[in-house]
Design a protein around this motif. Sequence first.
Motif, PDB file in Angstrom:
ATOM      1  N   GLN A 159       0.839  -1.199   0.000  1.00 39.78           N
ATOM      2  CA  GLN A 159       0.000   0.000   0.000  1.00 39.78           C
ATOM      3  C   GLN A 159       0.877   1.254   0.000  1.00 39.78           C
ATOM      4  OE1 GLN A 159      -3.123   0.423  -0.455  1.00 39.78           O
ATOM      5  NE2 GLN A 159      -4.361  -1.216   0.432  1.00 39.78           N
ATOM      6  N   LYS A 160       1.919   1.243   0.800  1.00 39.48           N
ATOM      7  CA  LYS A 160       2.843   2.381   0.839  1.00 39.48           C
ATOM      8  C   LYS A 160       3.542   2.554  -0.510  1.00 39.48           C
ATOM      9  CE  LYS A 160       3.931   1.772   5.775  1.00 39.48           C
ATOM     10  NZ  LYS A 160       5.025   1.429   6.733  1.00 39.48           N
ATOM     11  N   TYR A 161       3.888   1.444  -1.126  1.00 31.16           N
ATOM     12  CA  TYR A 161       4.580   1.463  -2.423  1.00 31.16           C
ATOM     13  C   TYR A 161       3.685   2.096  -3.492  1.00 31.16           C
ATOM     14  CZ  TYR A 161       6.783  -0.390  -6.684  1.00 31.16           C
ATOM     15  OH  TYR A 161       7.376  -0.530  -7.928  1.00 31.16           O
ATOM     16  N   ILE A 162       2.423   1.691  -3.526  1.00 33.16           N
ATOM     17  CA  ILE A 162       1.474   2.234  -4.505  1.00 33.16           C
ATOM     18  C   ILE A 162       1.329   3.747  -4.340  1.00 33.16           C
ATOM     19  CG2 ILE A 162      -0.999   2.340  -5.032  1.00 33.16           C
ATOM     20  CD1 ILE A 162      -1.117  -0.659  -4.768  1.00 33.16           C
ATOM     21  N   LYS A 163       1.213   4.180  -3.098  1.00 34.01           N
ATOM     22  CA  LYS A 163       1.065   5.615  -2.829  1.00 34.01           C
ATOM     23  C   LYS A 163       2.320   6.376  -3.238  1.00 34.01           C
ATOM     24  CE  LYS A 163      -0.063   8.884   0.868  1.00 34.01           C
ATOM     25  NZ  LYS A 163      -0.414   9.038   2.314  1.00 34.01           N
ATOM     26  N   TYR A 164       3.488   5.826  -2.908  1.00 36.29           N
ATOM     27  CA  TYR A 164       4.759   6.484  -3.213  1.00 36.29           C
ATOM     28  C   TYR A 164       4.969   6.599  -4.721  1.00 36.29           C
ATOM     29  CZ  TYR A 164       9.795   7.338  -3.380  1.00 36.29           C
ATOM     30  OH  TYR A 164      11.032   7.867  -3.640  1.00 36.29           O
TER      31      TYR A 164
ATOM     32  N   LEU B  39      -4.751  -1.489  -4.563  1.00 38.44           N
ATOM     33  CA  LEU B  39      -4.173  -2.807  -4.315  1.00 38.44           C
ATOM     34  C   LEU B  39      -5.318  -3.809  -4.216  1.00 38.44           C
ATOM     35  CD1 LEU B  39      -1.517  -4.375  -3.644  1.00 38.44           C
ATOM     36  CD2 LEU B  39      -2.035  -3.943  -1.224  1.00 38.44           C
ATOM     37  N   ILE B  40      -5.227  -4.903  -4.956  1.00 35.10           N
ATOM     38  CA  ILE B  40      -6.305  -5.882  -5.021  1.00 35.10           C
ATOM     39  C   ILE B  40      -5.900  -7.147  -4.268  1.00 35.10           C
ATOM     40  CG2 ILE B  40      -7.739  -7.303  -6.551  1.00 35.10           C
ATOM     41  CD1 ILE B  40      -7.119  -5.199  -8.753  1.00 35.10           C
ATOM     42  N   SER B  41      -6.779  -7.613  -3.400  1.00 36.12           N
ATOM     43  CA  SER B  41      -6.523  -8.843  -2.656  1.00 36.12           C
ATOM     44  C   SER B  41      -7.111 -10.031  -3.411  1.00 36.12           C
ATOM     45  CB  SER B  41      -7.141  -8.760  -1.257  1.00 36.12           C
ATOM     46  OG  SER B  41      -6.911  -9.969  -0.544  1.00 36.12           O
TER      47      SER B  41
ATOM     48  N   HIS C  94      -6.972 -14.564  -3.682  1.00 39.40           N
ATOM     49  CA  HIS C  94      -6.930 -15.635  -2.688  1.00 39.40           C
ATOM     50  C   HIS C  94      -5.515 -15.883  -2.148  1.00 39.40           C
ATOM     51  CE1 HIS C  94     -11.074 -16.724  -2.948  1.00 39.40           C
ATOM     52  NE2 HIS C  94     -11.015 -17.055  -4.227  1.00 39.40           N
ATOM     53  N   ARG C  95      -4.527 -15.899  -3.037  1.00 36.99           N
ATOM     54  CA  ARG C  95      -3.165 -16.233  -2.615  1.00 36.99           C
ATOM     55  C   ARG C  95      -2.202 -15.060  -2.684  1.00 36.99           C
ATOM     56  NH1 ARG C  95      -1.246 -22.252  -4.591  1.00 36.99           N
ATOM     57  NH2 ARG C  95      -2.855 -23.434  -3.480  1.00 36.99           N
ATOM     58  N   CYS C  96      -2.633 -13.960  -3.259  1.00 36.40           N
ATOM     59  CA  CYS C  96      -1.670 -12.910  -3.546  1.00 36.40           C
ATOM     60  C   CYS C  96      -2.290 -11.524  -3.456  1.00 36.40           C
ATOM     61  CB  CYS C  96      -1.087 -13.123  -4.949  1.00 36.40           C
ATOM     62  SG  CYS C  96      -2.310 -12.933  -6.270  1.00 36.40           S
ATOM     63  N   TRP C  97      -1.433 -10.531  -3.630  1.00 35.10           N
ATOM     64  CA  TRP C  97      -1.837  -9.146  -3.836  1.00 35.10           C
ATOM     65  C   TRP C  97      -1.592  -8.808  -5.298  1.00 35.10           C
ATOM     66  CZ3 TRP C  97      -4.509  -6.857  -0.168  1.00 35.10           C
ATOM     67  CH2 TRP C  97      -4.282  -7.162   1.184  1.00 35.10           C
ATOM     68  N   ARG C  98      -2.466  -8.007  -5.892  1.00 37.01           N
ATOM     69  CA  ARG C  98      -2.294  -7.606  -7.284  1.00 37.01           C
ATOM     70  C   ARG C  98      -2.129  -6.100  -7.397  1.00 37.01           C
ATOM     71  NH1 ARG C  98      -6.017  -9.945 -12.042  1.00 37.01           N
ATOM     72  NH2 ARG C  98      -4.666 -11.718 -11.504  1.00 37.01           N
ATOM     73  N   ILE C  99      -1.095  -5.706  -8.169  1.00 34.03           N
ATOM     74  CA  ILE C  99      -0.860  -4.309  -8.512  1.00 34.03           C
ATOM     75  C   ILE C  99      -1.002  -4.182 -10.024  1.00 34.03           C
ATOM     76  CG2 ILE C  99       0.835  -2.436  -8.607  1.00 34.03           C
ATOM     77  CD1 ILE C  99       2.100  -3.509  -6.090  1.00 34.03           C
TER      78      ILE C  99
END
Length: 398
Positions: free
Chosen positions: A103-108, A115-117, A119-124
């Motif tokens: 989340q910090k990375y996306i904002k920066y 950021l999308i959650s 089942h197994r991962c986060w998606r950017i």
Amino acid sequence: MERFKENILKTLLDKLDLPETAYEKAKKRYEDLGEWFNREDSSLKENKVHIFPQGSFLLGTAIRPVSNKDEYDLDLACKLRNGVNDSTHSQKQLKEIVGTELQKYIKYKGITTDLISKHRCWRIEYKDTISFHLDIVPAIPATDVKKQTLFESMQSKDTDKGMAQEASNTALFITDDRDPSYDQKEGKWNISNPQGYGIWFKTQMRTLELRAKFEAAEIADLPINIQKTPLQRCIQLLKRHRDIMFKDNESKPISIIITTLAAKAYAGESNVYIALNNILEAMPQLINSSLPRVPNPVNPEEDFADRWGMEAYSHLRLEENFNIWLKQAKIDFNTLTTSTTLKELNEISDMKFFVSLEENEIHRDLGFNSINKIASLRGPKKHIIQDPAKPWNFKSGE
């Protein structure tokens, strides 16, 4: 004749392969993430985070999206090498602490999508010169007990001892919010081993000549994703054919089954045309009649084809569609490589691969005279390109 057929496939592959800029962009993005997680004020700096690619980018089998509107898919593992284990954190806690930094990375970075959650991962999702979505799987090293179990399981299948040891050492515990013990410490974790699979795949993809040189320790070991062996090329061709035949259809054969069976079938041929024909002939015989149907080579108890027998997926008829696709692939690649005119060659390449071969490319790469010469030797035979057998659950208009 075989050289001519090989040239047809190579010309097609030039259109399917990722541009070098895409590989460079992917590499820059996962290296950038690694630097972010390990920066001075990162909450996970002491955890020694390692970001690395998995899937087709790791194996060197990625292909261009079917449409320019489609995104590139880059699968990454986010391994915390220190300070977190299955006793100190639950899967949920691991995913949350990784998500906080993302989340910090996306904002920066000024990324406008959320950021999308999964089942197994986060998606950017990136939207710039090349559209990517990054699927980032939080992971920790598997326990020594689990690694030993995997080693013994591979050994029981007569896997080379050195390879089994190297592959089992890279096993991971990963998060999955569908797991009953997702929010429990010391719960049961799912196993994944993309690096171990890469180690196995690398041993499979060597040509006979390369295998001999590796055994004699005469050449350096190259990174897997920059090698382009006939095996990698064959998988690229098979995946593209699958993508077109099953466009927007959820019953399509999955890449890991295609990749695993093709790698098992590959016998070290140095010619893409010969390798492709041999792989297509051998793949059906490599599917087990009993469970596991298509075992994971670095975790033999895992079945890549487990959904084939699950009631929840029975309406998709996954095994039936795999067999339909395999038969159609044999027909279409044969038609492609026995084309006798430029028009016929373009017709099959456009219909089955969504690739148009320009006339100047045919002249340069295949040789117009070669096509005419082969056509005259065969006589007036004309191919009839028929509609393929439709996969089960095929939707009209797709």
